[in-house]
Design a protein around this motif. Structure first.
Motif, short mmCIF file in Angstrom:
data_model
loop_
_atom_site.label_atom_id
_atom_site.label_comp_id
_atom_site.label_asym_id
_atom_site.label_seq_id
_atom_site.Cartn_x
_atom_site.Cartn_y
_atom_site.Cartn_z
N ILE A 14 0.87 -1.18 0.00
CA ILE A 14 0.00 0.00 0.00
C ILE A 14 0.91 1.23 0.00
O ILE A 14 1.78 1.36 0.87
CB ILE A 14 -0.92 0.03 1.24
CG1 ILE A 14 -1.80 -1.23 1.28
CG2 ILE A 14 -1.80 1.30 1.22
CD1 ILE A 14 -2.61 -1.37 2.55
N VAL A 15 0.74 2.09 -0.99
CA VAL A 15 1.60 3.28 -1.11
C VAL A 15 0.74 4.53 -0.98
O VAL A 15 -0.26 4.68 -1.67
CB VAL A 15 2.31 3.30 -2.49
CG1 VAL A 15 3.16 4.56 -2.64
CG2 VAL A 15 3.14 2.04 -2.68
N ARG A 16 1.13 5.42 -0.05
CA ARG A 16 0.40 6.69 0.08
C ARG A 16 0.83 7.60 -1.06
O ARG A 16 2.00 7.95 -1.17
CB ARG A 16 0.69 7.32 1.44
CG ARG A 16 0.10 8.66 1.60
CD ARG A 16 -0.98 8.78 2.68
NE ARG A 16 -1.80 7.65 3.00
CZ ARG A 16 -3.04 7.47 2.52
NH1 ARG A 16 -3.58 8.31 1.69
NH2 ARG A 16 -3.75 6.43 2.89
N GLU A 17 -0.08 7.93 -1.95
CA GLU A 17 0.26 8.74 -3.12
C GLU A 17 0.07 10.23 -2.86
O GLU A 17 0.87 11.05 -3.29
CB GLU A 17 -0.59 8.30 -4.32
CG GLU A 17 -0.44 6.82 -4.70
CD GLU A 17 0.89 6.51 -5.37
OE1 GLU A 17 1.63 7.45 -5.68
OE2 GLU A 17 1.20 5.31 -5.55
N THR A 18 -1.03 10.58 -2.18
CA THR A 18 -1.28 11.96 -1.76
C THR A 18 -1.92 11.87 -0.37
O THR A 18 -2.15 10.78 0.14
CB THR A 18 -2.26 12.71 -2.71
OG1 THR A 18 -3.54 12.09 -2.60
CG2 THR A 18 -1.78 12.69 -4.14
N ASP A 19 -2.25 13.04 0.20
CA ASP A 19 -2.88 13.01 1.53
C ASP A 19 -4.17 12.20 1.54
O ASP A 19 -4.54 11.60 2.54
CB ASP A 19 -3.21 14.44 1.99
CG ASP A 19 -1.96 15.18 2.41
OD1 ASP A 19 -0.90 14.51 2.53
OD2 ASP A 19 -2.03 16.41 2.60
N ASP A 20 -4.88 12.19 0.41
CA ASP A 20 -6.18 11.51 0.42
C ASP A 20 -6.29 10.41 -0.63
O ASP A 20 -7.39 10.04 -1.03
CB ASP A 20 -7.33 12.53 0.25
CG ASP A 20 -7.18 13.34 -1.02
OD1 ASP A 20 -6.23 13.08 -1.78
OD2 ASP A 20 -8.02 14.23 -1.25
N ALA A 21 -5.16 9.89 -1.07
CA ALA A 21 -5.22 8.78 -2.04
C ALA A 21 -4.05 7.83 -1.82
O ALA A 21 -2.95 8.24 -1.45
CB ALA A 21 -5.16 9.32 -3.47
N CYS A 22 -4.31 6.55 -2.05
CA CYS A 22 -3.24 5.55 -1.97
C CYS A 22 -3.35 4.63 -3.17
O CYS A 22 -4.39 4.56 -3.82
CB CYS A 22 -3.34 4.74 -0.67
SG CYS A 22 -4.81 3.71 -0.56
N SER A 23 -2.25 3.95 -3.48
CA SER A 23 -2.33 2.88 -4.48
C SER A 23 -2.08 1.56 -3.77
O SER A 23 -1.40 1.51 -2.74
CB SER A 23 -1.34 3.11 -5.62
OG SER A 23 -0.01 2.98 -5.17
N VAL A 24 -2.66 0.51 -4.31
CA VAL A 24 -2.63 -0.79 -3.65
C VAL A 24 -2.20 -1.84 -4.69
O VAL A 24 -2.81 -1.95 -5.76
CB VAL A 24 -4.03 -1.17 -3.10
CG1 VAL A 24 -3.99 -2.53 -2.42
CG2 VAL A 24 -4.54 -0.09 -2.14
#
Ligand code: FES
Length: 342
Positions: A14-24
């Motif tokens: 799980i990668v935090r991409e922005t404050d309100d979005a992640c990629s999985v």
């Protein structure tokens, strides 16, 4: 239908991409075909605090570039599933998942592409963009709209791709905090030089509507405008009807011939049972996702006869003219119907 009937993917990263979005990053289950095309989506069944919730998430990875399945998920206000993924999903979790599906897929990567993404709508668009650069020859123009600079998902990746493909890729960031909302008139002026391109549009509904109007203003035909629209499910897409529930309507039937996965099947199709429900009840692996006429994952081709679609929120008239119907919404009209899944 027991839970074990559905494949399960494993959360690997799980990668935090922005404050309100992640990629999985998801690992496909053994023994199940999870191959996909750029622009397609997965349907996940998420064990949120509000119970099991089914949602579609586009893959942002490219089958031509990436050796992984990756989705990106942005929080939305009161979004039960997206907030749960951003807050509570953990590496190692096993999630029920239907195989990739969807028709938001370029027919050719050699044509020139005009891509529009709003917010998390970048996910299928990024898959298409990376694929086009890797295996295609056409020009690629991306217009990516976001609230502000900090909400741009995959900003670094896009910058790298633009720097590495200066002759083919042109990325335009549209920041609402700076430029205001993209209006139809502004978009029209921007689109005009690219009106011979093929457009793919994904984002919030008002954004997609504005872009579509502007594309039509520039005389782009509907056959070259592709939009991806996700809706919340009214029914659980994982809830496969049993044979008894699907066929026990006791009335008249139509003669049905179905070509699926290289095999031909013939049935007496109860006239009050929708095609997809009937095929699933027969044990066929007919494709589907939303089961309410909104995603086109169940689209098939009507080769003979006539059906009635109870709901159609996704197929354009051009699709219908080519013979496409939605399996999840089709009831027989004629005594004989021939259907083909391509
Ligand atoms: Fe989504 Fe039929 S399964 S439209």
């Amino acid at each position: 239908m027991p839970d074990s009937a559905h494949p399960r993917v494993v959360v690997r990263e799980i990668v935090r991409e922005t404050d309100d979005a992640c990629s999985v990053v998801l690992e496909a289950p053994d023994g199940v075909d999870f191959s996909y095309q750029p622009g397609q989506f997965l349907t996940l069944r998420l064990p949120t605090g509000n119970g099991l919730v089914g949602r579609c998430y586009s893959l942002c990875s490219s089958p031509h570039v990436d050796g992984e399945l990756r989705i990106a998920v942005k929080r939305v206000r009161e979004g039960i599933a997206s907030n749960w993924i951003n807050e509570a999903l953990e590496v190692g979790a096993e999630i029920e998942c239907l195989p990739p599906s969807g028709v938001f897929v370029p027919k050719s990567f050699d044509e020139n592409l005009l891509l529009f993404a709003g917010g998390s709508g970048i996910t299928p668009v990024l898959s298409i963009l990376k694929s086009a650069l890797a295996v295609g020859t056409g020009q690629v123009v991306l217009v990516y709209a976001n609230e502000h600079e900090n909400s741009v998902i995959f900003a670094d990746r896009l910058r790298e791709l633009a720097e590495a493909n200066t002759d083919r890729l042109h990325v335009i960031h549209w920041l609402v905090s700076v430029q205001g909302l993209p209006s139809r008139a502004l978009l029209r002026a921007f689109i005009a030089p690219y009106s011979s391109y093929t457009a793919f549009v994904c984002g919030p509904s008002p954004f997609m509507e504005t872009v579509t109007h502007a594309l039509r203003d520039c005389d782009m035909p509907p056959t070259r405008i592709h939009i991806e629209r996700f809706q919340t499910f009214a029914e659980d897409p994982f809830d496969i009807p049993t044979t008894a529930a699907a066929v026990e309507d006791g009335g008249e039937t139509a003669r049905l011939t179905v070509d699926l996965d290289g095999e031909t099947h013939e049935y007496d199709w109860p006239r009050q049972t929708k095609l997809l429900d009937f095929l699933l009840a027969q044990g066929l692996k007919a494709p589907y996702s939303c089961r309410q006429g909104a995603c086109s994952a169940c689209a098939c081709i009507l080769d003979e006869g006539e059906v009635k679609m109870l709901t159609n929120e996704i197929l354009e008239q051009e699709d219908i003219d080519e013979g496409y119907v939605l399996g999840c919404q089709s009831l027989p009209v004629t005594d004989t119907v021939k259907i083909r899944y391509s």
